[in-house]
Design an enzyme around this catalytic site. Structure first.
Site, PDB file in Angstrom:
ATOM      1  N   GLY A   1       0.854  -1.186   0.000  1.00 16.28           N
ATOM      2  CA  GLY A   1       0.000   0.000   0.000  1.00 16.28           C
ATOM      3  C   GLY A   1       0.887   1.232   0.000  1.00 16.28           C
ATOM      4  O   GLY A   1       1.087   1.915  -0.999  1.00 16.28           O
ATOM      5  N   ARG A   2       1.516   1.469   1.172  1.00 16.18           N
ATOM      6  CA  ARG A   2       2.353   2.650   1.371  1.00 16.18           C
ATOM      7  C   ARG A   2       3.424   2.809   0.283  1.00 16.18           C
ATOM      8  O   ARG A   2       3.600   3.888  -0.260  1.00 16.18           O
ATOM      9  CB  ARG A   2       3.037   2.520   2.733  1.00 16.18           C
ATOM     10  CG  ARG A   2       3.759   3.764   3.191  1.00 16.18           C
ATOM     11  CD  ARG A   2       4.576   3.456   4.442  1.00 16.18           C
ATOM     12  NE  ARG A   2       3.828   2.778   5.457  1.00 16.18           N
ATOM     13  CZ  ARG A   2       3.148   3.361   6.428  1.00 16.18           C
ATOM     14  NH1 ARG A   2       3.113   4.666   6.511  1.00 16.18           N
ATOM     15  NH2 ARG A   2       2.491   2.637   7.312  1.00 16.18           N
TER      16      ARG A   2
ATOM     17  N   ARG B   1      -1.614  10.973  10.645  1.00 17.30           N
ATOM     18  CA  ARG B   1      -0.462  10.135  10.994  1.00 17.30           C
ATOM     19  C   ARG B   1       0.444  10.727  12.082  1.00 17.30           C
ATOM     20  O   ARG B   1       0.836  10.002  13.005  1.00 17.30           O
ATOM     21  CB  ARG B   1       0.375   9.803   9.743  1.00 17.30           C
ATOM     22  CG  ARG B   1      -0.446   9.146   8.616  1.00 17.30           C
ATOM     23  CD  ARG B   1       0.421   8.508   7.547  1.00 17.30           C
ATOM     24  NE  ARG B   1       1.183   7.416   8.098  1.00 17.30           N
ATOM     25  CZ  ARG B   1       2.454   7.488   8.410  1.00 17.30           C
ATOM     26  NH1 ARG B   1       3.140   8.590   8.188  1.00 17.30           N
ATOM     27  NH2 ARG B   1       3.064   6.453   8.939  1.00 17.30           N
TER      28      ARG B   1
ATOM     29  N   CYS C   1      -9.461  21.750  17.660  1.00 18.54           N
ATOM     30  CA  CYS C   1      -9.548  22.210  19.042  1.00 18.54           C
ATOM     31  C   CYS C   1      -8.971  21.172  20.015  1.00 18.54           C
ATOM     32  O   CYS C   1      -9.660  20.688  20.905  1.00 18.54           O
ATOM     33  CB  CYS C   1     -11.025  22.482  19.331  1.00 18.54           C
ATOM     34  SG  CYS C   1     -11.348  23.057  20.958  1.00 18.54           S
TER      35      CYS C   1
HETATM   36  N1  LLP Z   1      -2.241  -6.073   3.818  1.00 24.86           N
HETATM   37  C1  LLP Z   1      -2.869  -6.036   5.000  1.00 24.86           C
HETATM   38  C2  LLP Z   1      -3.609  -7.209   5.426  1.00 24.86           C
HETATM   39  C3  LLP Z   1      -2.807  -4.894   5.811  1.00 24.86           C
HETATM   40  O1  LLP Z   1      -3.429  -4.887   6.987  1.00 24.86           O
HETATM   41  C4  LLP Z   1      -2.069  -3.763   5.362  1.00 24.86           C
HETATM   42  C5  LLP Z   1      -1.992  -2.548   6.178  1.00 24.86           C
HETATM   43  C6  LLP Z   1      -1.437  -3.836   4.104  1.00 24.86           C
HETATM   44  C7  LLP Z   1      -1.535  -5.008   3.365  1.00 24.86           C
HETATM   45  C8  LLP Z   1      -0.640  -2.691   3.527  1.00 24.86           C
HETATM   46  O2  LLP Z   1       0.465  -2.371   4.270  1.00 24.86           O
HETATM   47  P1  LLP Z   1       1.503  -1.256   3.724  1.00 24.86           P
HETATM   48  O3  LLP Z   1       2.212  -1.804   2.487  1.00 24.86           O
HETATM   49  O4  LLP Z   1       0.729  -0.050   3.381  1.00 24.86           O
HETATM   50  O5  LLP Z   1       2.421  -1.051   4.856  1.00 24.86           O
HETATM   51  N2  LLP Z   1      -2.464   3.790   9.132  1.00 24.86           N
HETATM   52  C9  LLP Z   1      -1.120   3.295   9.341  1.00 24.86           C
HETATM   53  C10 LLP Z   1      -0.852   2.024   8.580  1.00 24.86           C
HETATM   54  C11 LLP Z   1      -1.843   0.929   8.856  1.00 24.86           C
HETATM   55  C12 LLP Z   1      -1.583  -0.312   8.047  1.00 24.86           C
HETATM   56  C13 LLP Z   1      -2.701  -1.265   8.120  1.00 24.86           C
HETATM   57  N3  LLP Z   1      -2.556  -2.433   7.322  1.00 24.86           N
HETATM   58  C14 LLP Z   1      -0.133   4.410   8.966  1.00 24.86           C
HETATM   59  O6  LLP Z   1      -0.553   5.500   8.578  1.00 24.86           O
HETATM   60  O7  LLP Z   1       1.072   4.228   9.107  1.00 24.86           O
END
Ligand code: LLP
Length: 427
Positions: free
Chosen positions: A283-284, A319, A350
């Site tokens: 994702g990221r 974040r 606030c």
């Molecule tokens: N697959 C599953 C099952 C997940 O739970 C997640 C992320 C991903 C893939 C993708 O992970 P990535 O490649 O994006 O690291 N809100 C937090 C991150 C939460 C991630 C949740 N799961 C932040 O802003 O750092």
């Protein structure tokens, strides 16, 4: 610019994203504003394809659910990891084929199961109990669902505790010891067909060793499942690859990840004489650095520290507040001759915790200046809220020297959406 942020540049003191002047963007589209470089987004996806030519890459929709972004991911050959029926409908709308979608989630309702079964996508099983629930719903609907087992591999990802997901203490998955038994049980159940194993150990992981460790654990489980007669067609190692948020903290690339995990998987599978399809769920690392968030300074105040109060708070970018995370900041107009000062950047919400950045050296700021928060494409807009009656910002796609609005800025009517006043309480 640090890292490989070649979609950002500086010209005559102005920050550009691709060939678009961010000053113009802020003036014409308003702030706060999320701005994505299409070129960077496509390049990030292609980088994964080059590193993993034989694997499927499922974009983690939770990172960014904008339909245009999903459409680009689909065009570039990505599948999708969805975590809700809502995300499922988004990716179907964006044209991601059902065969390339995994419905994840640790708390799915009967409606979620029914939506996944009707859509014909694979479903990840997070507990033994969920197996029975899904099988029952599938039989009632006269459908069969292909399932993967979400394994809790008990691996420490060495990341922020709120985004570590593969530790024994985490709420996700089935313990490694139980998976082979659950797989066997699933083979006997009507309405479901076990086809694979899945894990996801956390997010913003900056070393490749935890991924290799998770792959080793998955190979152990694969051996066990196969020995008990299970057929495993797919191994999904989830997402989690970190990115370089801070100029001094580099992150591994998709090809570093490939070097760490592919040999483990290849060796493990060769020994067993099988070749399951590898799936990744980034994702990221696909979308974070493609996007900046522009915000305008409303007030500069000397108090205990120098505060610059901008028009985006944790309602726009959650974040920093949630994970103390660092987003690098660049002034959009680097006016000549301004002395450097140290600022704490706060939002309009606030709450004292509404701090986007602490102790940042920036050229002296005045009301009206625009700042760019870098690497805001992942978990940025997707975690935005309307807290404090703040409509959510617009999203823009930049391509070369042009741009398009890909999500309209909300106005006050968005705050009313879905609300009704019972007639008996009307004046
Ligand atoms: N697959 C599953 C099952 C997940 O739970 C997640 C992320 C991903 C893939 C993708 O992970 P990535 O490649 O994006 O690291 N809100 C937090 C991150 C939460 C991630 C949740 N799961 C932040 O802003 O750092």
């Amino acid at each position: 610019m640090f890292g490989s942020k070649d979609h950002l540049s500086s010209l005559d003191g102005h920050l550009y994203i691709e060939e678009v002047d961010c000053c113009r963007l802020a003036a014409e589209e308003g702030t706060p504003l999320y701005v994505t470089s299409e070129r960077r987004l496509r390049e990030n996806i292609r980088c994964y394809h080059r590193a993993f030519p034989d694997a499927d890459k499922y974009f983690a929709v939770k990172a960014n659910g904008n339909l245009t972004i999903l459409q680009i991911a689909a065009q570039e050959g990505m599948g999708a990891d969805v975590f809700s029926a809502g995300e499922l409908s988004l990716v179907r709308m964006a044209g991601i084929p059902r065969d390339m979608i995994l419905f994840n989630g640790n708390s799915k309702s009967e409606l979620d199961h029914a939506a996944a079964l009707r859509a014909g996508v694979r479903i990840s099983m997070d507990s033994n109990e969920e197996l029975e629930h899904l099988a029952r719903t599938a039989c009632e609907l006269g459908l069969e669902g292909e399932i993967l087992f979400r394994v809790n591999p008990d691996v420490s990802p060495k990341t922020h505790p709120k985004i570590a997901t593969g530790l024994r203490s985490s709420k996700f998955g089935i313990s490694a010891e139980e998976v082979a038994g659950a797989y066997q049980r699933a083979m006997d159940l009507e309405g479901i067909k076990p086809v694979g194993l899945h894990c996801h150990i956390g997010s913003q992981i900056l070393q490749t060793a935890p991924f290799a460790e998770a792959a080793e654990r998955m190979m152990d489980i694969l051996r066990e499942v196969t020995a008990k007669g299970g057929e495993v067609e797919r191994i999904d190692l989830g997402g989690g690859l970190g990115i370089q948020y801070h100029p001094d903290v580099p992150a591994p690339s998709p090809s570093d990840l490939a070097q760490a995990i592919l040999p483990v998987i290849e060796d493990g599978c060769r020994d067993l004489g099988i070749s399951p399809r590898l799936i990744l769920e980034p994702g990221r690392s696909i979308v974070a650095d493609s996007t900046i968030m522009l915000t305008r300074v409303n007030v500069v105040k000397r108090a205990a520290v120098n505060f610059a109060a901008v028009d985006a708070g944790f309602n726009v970018l959650a974040r920093p507040m949630l994970y103390d995370s660092y987003h690098h900041i660049l002034p959009v107009d680097h006016a000549e001759g301004r002395e450097e000062m140290i600022y704490t950047i706060v939002g309009p919400i606030c709450e004292s915790g509404d701090i986007l950045a602490r102790d940042r050296p920036l050229p002296r700021l005045v009301r009206g200046d625009v700042l760019a928060f870098l690497d805001a494409g992942a978990y940025g807009f997707s975690m935005a809220s309307q807290y404090n009656g703040q409509p959510r910002p617009a999203e823009i796609l930049v391509s070369g020297d042009g741009w398009e609005v890909i999500r309209r800025r909300e106005d006050a009517s968005a705050l009313l959406a879905g609300q009704t006043i019972p007639p008996r309480l009307m004046w």
